[in-house]
Design a protein around this motif. Structure first.
Motif, PDB file in Angstrom:
ATOM      1  N   ARG A 165      48.051  50.361  37.666  1.00 15.81           N
ATOM      2  CA  ARG A 165      46.933  50.655  38.563  1.00 15.81           C
ATOM      3  C   ARG A 165      47.420  51.038  39.951  1.00 15.81           C
ATOM      4  NH1 ARG A 165      43.213  51.188  34.699  1.00 15.81           N
ATOM      5  NH2 ARG A 165      42.357  52.331  36.482  1.00 15.81           N
ATOM      6  N   CYS A 166      46.752  52.034  40.519  1.00  4.92           N
ATOM      7  CA  CYS A 166      47.108  52.541  41.839  1.00  4.92           C
ATOM      8  C   CYS A 166      46.030  52.149  42.843  1.00  4.92           C
ATOM      9  CB  CYS A 166      47.277  54.057  41.793  1.00  4.92           C
ATOM     10  SG  CYS A 166      45.741  54.943  41.398  1.00  4.92           S
ATOM     11  N   LYS A 167      46.177  52.624  44.072  1.00  2.00           N
ATOM     12  CA  LYS A 167      45.235  52.308  45.138  1.00  2.00           C
ATOM     13  C   LYS A 167      43.831  52.871  44.882  1.00  2.00           C
ATOM     14  CE  LYS A 167      47.240  49.841  48.376  1.00  2.00           C
ATOM     15  NZ  LYS A 167      46.641  48.577  48.877  1.00  2.00           N
ATOM     16  N   GLN A 168      43.728  53.806  43.926  1.00  6.19           N
ATOM     17  CA  GLN A 168      42.405  54.352  43.629  1.00  6.19           C
ATOM     18  C   GLN A 168      41.443  53.252  43.191  1.00  6.19           C
ATOM     19  OE1 GLN A 168      41.741  57.552  44.258  1.00  6.19           O
ATOM     20  NE2 GLN A 168      39.590  57.176  43.828  1.00  6.19           N
ATOM     21  N   PRO A 182      41.463  45.525  43.908  1.00  8.61           N
ATOM     22  CA  PRO A 182      41.992  44.371  43.166  1.00  8.61           C
ATOM     23  C   PRO A 182      43.505  44.339  42.994  1.00  8.61           C
ATOM     24  CG  PRO A 182      41.309  46.024  41.610  1.00  8.61           C
ATOM     25  CD  PRO A 182      40.981  46.588  42.985  1.00  8.61           C
ATOM     26  N   VAL A 183      44.235  45.319  43.546  1.00 11.53           N
ATOM     27  CA  VAL A 183      45.677  45.388  43.300  1.00 11.53           C
ATOM     28  C   VAL A 183      46.397  44.146  43.831  1.00 11.53           C
ATOM     29  CG1 VAL A 183      47.787  46.622  43.942  1.00 11.53           C
ATOM     30  CG2 VAL A 183      45.806  47.892  43.107  1.00 11.53           C
ATOM     31  N   ALA A 184      45.960  43.636  44.986  1.00  8.51           N
ATOM     32  CA  ALA A 184      46.633  42.476  45.567  1.00  8.51           C
ATOM     33  C   ALA A 184      46.561  41.271  44.632  1.00  8.51           C
ATOM     34  CB  ALA A 184      46.015  42.133  46.919  1.00  8.51           C
ATOM     35  N   THR A 185      45.385  41.015  44.085  1.00  6.97           N
ATOM     36  CA  THR A 185      45.233  39.880  43.178  1.00  6.97           C
ATOM     37  C   THR A 185      45.891  40.154  41.830  1.00  6.97           C
ATOM     38  OG1 THR A 185      43.212  39.094  44.260  1.00  6.97           O
ATOM     39  CG2 THR A 185      43.547  38.437  41.966  1.00  6.97           C
ATOM     40  N   LEU A 186      45.786  41.371  41.331  1.00  7.57           N
ATOM     41  CA  LEU A 186      46.455  41.705  40.070  1.00  7.57           C
ATOM     42  C   LEU A 186      47.971  41.502  40.175  1.00  7.57           C
ATOM     43  CD1 LEU A 186      44.562  44.949  38.967  1.00  7.57           C
ATOM     44  CD2 LEU A 186      44.586  42.764  37.748  1.00  7.57           C
ATOM     45  N   SER A 187      48.519  41.732  41.369  1.00  7.33           N
ATOM     46  CA  SER A 187      49.975  41.591  41.534  1.00  7.33           C
ATOM     47  C   SER A 187      50.432  40.149  41.338  1.00  7.33           C
ATOM     48  CB  SER A 187      50.399  42.088  42.919  1.00  7.33           C
ATOM     49  OG  SER A 187      49.901  41.239  43.938  1.00  7.33           O
ATOM     50  N   GLU A 188      49.503  39.202  41.423  1.00  8.19           N
ATOM     51  CA  GLU A 188      49.857  37.796  41.272  1.00  8.19           C
ATOM     52  C   GLU A 188      50.022  37.387  39.810  1.00  8.19           C
ATOM     53  OE1 GLU A 188      46.729  35.749  43.253  1.00  8.19           O
ATOM     54  OE2 GLU A 188      47.176  36.631  45.227  1.00  8.19           O
ATOM     55  N   PHE A 189      49.416  38.148  38.890  1.00  9.62           N
ATOM     56  CA  PHE A 189      49.527  37.739  37.484  1.00  9.62           C
ATOM     57  C   PHE A 189      49.620  38.900  36.499  1.00  9.62           C
ATOM     58  CE2 PHE A 189      45.111  38.599  38.016  1.00  9.62           C
ATOM     59  CZ  PHE A 189      44.519  38.757  36.777  1.00  9.62           C
ATOM     60  N   ARG A 190      49.620  40.136  37.031  1.00  5.73           N
ATOM     61  CA  ARG A 190      49.708  41.293  36.134  1.00  5.73           C
ATOM     62  C   ARG A 190      50.814  42.256  36.554  1.00  5.73           C
ATOM     63  NH1 ARG A 190      47.926  41.256  31.245  1.00  5.73           N
ATOM     64  NH2 ARG A 190      47.494  43.483  31.323  1.00  5.73           N
ATOM     65  N   ALA A 191      51.815  41.765  37.279  1.00  2.49           N
ATOM     66  CA  ALA A 191      52.983  42.592  37.625  1.00  2.49           C
ATOM     67  C   ALA A 191      53.944  42.518  36.445  1.00  2.49           C
ATOM     68  CB  ALA A 191      53.636  42.097  38.910  1.00  2.49           C
ATOM     69  N   LEU A 192      53.758  43.408  35.488  1.00  2.00           N
ATOM     70  CA  LEU A 192      54.426  43.287  34.199  1.00  2.00           C
ATOM     71  C   LEU A 192      55.418  44.409  33.915  1.00  2.00           C
ATOM     72  CD1 LEU A 192      51.185  42.350  32.243  1.00  2.00           C
ATOM     73  CD2 LEU A 192      52.985  40.776  32.965  1.00  2.00           C
ATOM     74  N   GLY A 193      55.525  45.363  34.829  1.00  2.00           N
ATOM     75  CA  GLY A 193      56.417  46.492  34.614  1.00  2.00           C
ATOM     76  C   GLY A 193      57.821  46.220  35.118  1.00  2.00           C
ATOM     77  N   ARG A 194      58.599  47.276  35.199  1.00  2.00           N
ATOM     78  CA  ARG A 194      59.982  47.155  35.670  1.00  2.00           C
ATOM     79  C   ARG A 194      60.034  46.824  37.159  1.00  2.00           C
ATOM     80  NH1 ARG A 194      64.021  49.400  32.584  1.00  2.00           N
ATOM     81  NH2 ARG A 194      65.104  50.105  34.461  1.00  2.00           N
ATOM     82  N   SER A 195      58.992  47.206  37.883  1.00  2.00           N
ATOM     83  CA  SER A 195      58.918  46.930  39.310  1.00  2.00           C
ATOM     84  C   SER A 195      57.781  45.946  39.576  1.00  2.00           C
ATOM     85  CB  SER A 195      58.662  48.231  40.086  1.00  2.00           C
ATOM     86  OG  SER A 195      58.258  47.955  41.421  1.00  2.00           O
ATOM     87  N   GLU A 196      57.944  45.114  40.591  1.00  2.00           N
ATOM     88  CA  GLU A 196      56.891  44.169  40.952  1.00  2.00           C
ATOM     89  C   GLU A 196      55.643  44.888  41.456  1.00  2.00           C
ATOM     90  OE1 GLU A 196      58.381  41.389  43.738  1.00  2.00           O
ATOM     91  OE2 GLU A 196      59.746  40.409  42.322  1.00  2.00           O
ATOM     92  N   GLU A 197      55.790  46.155  41.806  1.00  2.00           N
ATOM     93  CA  GLU A 197      54.650  46.921  42.299  1.00  2.00           C
ATOM     94  C   GLU A 197      53.808  47.504  41.167  1.00  2.00           C
ATOM     95  OE1 GLU A 197      55.591  49.749  45.343  1.00  2.00           O
ATOM     96  OE2 GLU A 197      57.270  48.559  46.059  1.00  2.00           O
ATOM     97  N   ASP A 198      54.305  47.419  39.938  1.00  2.00           N
ATOM     98  CA  ASP A 198      53.575  47.967  38.800  1.00  2.00           C
ATOM     99  C   ASP A 198      52.661  46.894  38.229  1.00  2.00           C
ATOM    100  OD1 ASP A 198      55.176  50.153  39.239  1.00  2.00           O
ATOM    101  OD2 ASP A 198      56.530  49.744  37.570  1.00  2.00           O
ATOM    102  N   VAL A 199      51.362  46.992  38.537  1.00  2.00           N
ATOM    103  CA  VAL A 199      50.390  46.024  38.032  1.00  2.00           C
ATOM    104  C   VAL A 199      49.488  46.725  37.018  1.00  2.00           C
ATOM    105  CG1 VAL A 199      50.494  44.678  40.138  1.00  2.00           C
ATOM    106  CG2 VAL A 199      48.738  46.430  39.910  1.00  2.00           C
TER     107      VAL A 199
END
Length: 240
Positions: A165-168, A182-199
């Motif tokens: 998910r992106c800023k859109q 919702p990206v900020a909250t998703l980053s707390e439990f849905r950062a599942l990619g190779r980078s912590e920024e990928d939620v």
């Protein structure tokens, strides 16, 4: 005008005379300008508060312009035609269908409310198909194939990978205002990619090779056919 009607049948689209080359990520495709009525309608909305948007046009991809999904994620059963071609992605981000569940949105909104923040609608994630009735949030991560409908008219979808998910998704479509959720909250439990920024929220999907020219309706039953390990992007995406 309070609406615009666009006939998107391929035979109609190819009759439009004005063509452009359009870029979608690293792909370049040929598109047709679908006319002034559609452009004027969209311009009346997007230009109302920002006059810098002046030359707004609406386009549709031509059937002859190929933009295929990634073969890294597409199962063989989703390939089409005599030559087993990859499905077309069109002008979508990467895959033609996005599947989300109400249970996952409910969990996200619960976490937002625990922070004293407003809940968000499903429209923020722009899915094509929303599935209710699931008792477990993000159970769709491990769905590999699902059937929608009954009998010979049922449609089979392959869920191929999670959608970063992106800023859109942080933009209120009604006001145009952009925040951190919702990206900020998703980053707390849905950062599942190779980078912590990928939620991730929702699943990209493709049709089974024999499910074209079939339809689905609101209220159709959904059957989970197969499950497997969750799949995320094989490279850093960090969508903007």
């Amino acid at each position: 005008n309070d609406h615009a009607y666009i006939d998107t049948h391929p035979n109609t689209i190819k009759k439009y005379p004005v063509r452009y080359s359009a870029g979608v990520w690293s792909d370049v495709v040929e598109v047709a300008d679908v006319g002034d009525d559609a452009a004027e309608y969209v311009a009346s909305i997007v230009c109302k508060d920002d006059p810098s948007f002046k030359d707004v046009r609406v386009v549709s991809i031509l059937e002859s312009s190929m933009r295929k999904v990634s073969d890294k994620y597409c199962p063989d059963a989703a390939r089409v035609g005599f030559f087993s071609d990859l499905p077309q992605g069109g002008l979508t981000d990467g895959f033609p269908i996005l599947v989300a569940t109400e249970a996952s949105l409910e969990l996200l909104n619960q976490k937002l409310k625990e922070k004293g923040k407003d809940s968000i609608p499903m429209s923020r994630f722009r899915p094509n198909i929303v599935i209710g009735g699931s008792n477990k949030a993000f159970d769709e991560d491990k769905w590999k194939a699902i059937k929608i409908g009954r009998g010979k008219d049922a449609v089979i979808l392959h869920l191929v990978k999670g959608c970063p998910r992106c800023k859109q998704s942080c933009t209120d479509q009604l006001t145009g205002e952009r925040g951190e959720e919702p990206v900020a909250t998703l980053s707390e439990f849905r950062a599942l990619g190779r980078s912590e920024e990928d939620v991730y929220f929702a699943q990209n999907a493709v049709l089974n090779g024999d499910s074209y020219n079939k339809g689905i309706q609101v209220g159709d039953p959904v059957t989970i056919l197969t499950r497997g390990e969750a799949v995320w992007d094989m490279e850093d995406v960090q969508a903007e």
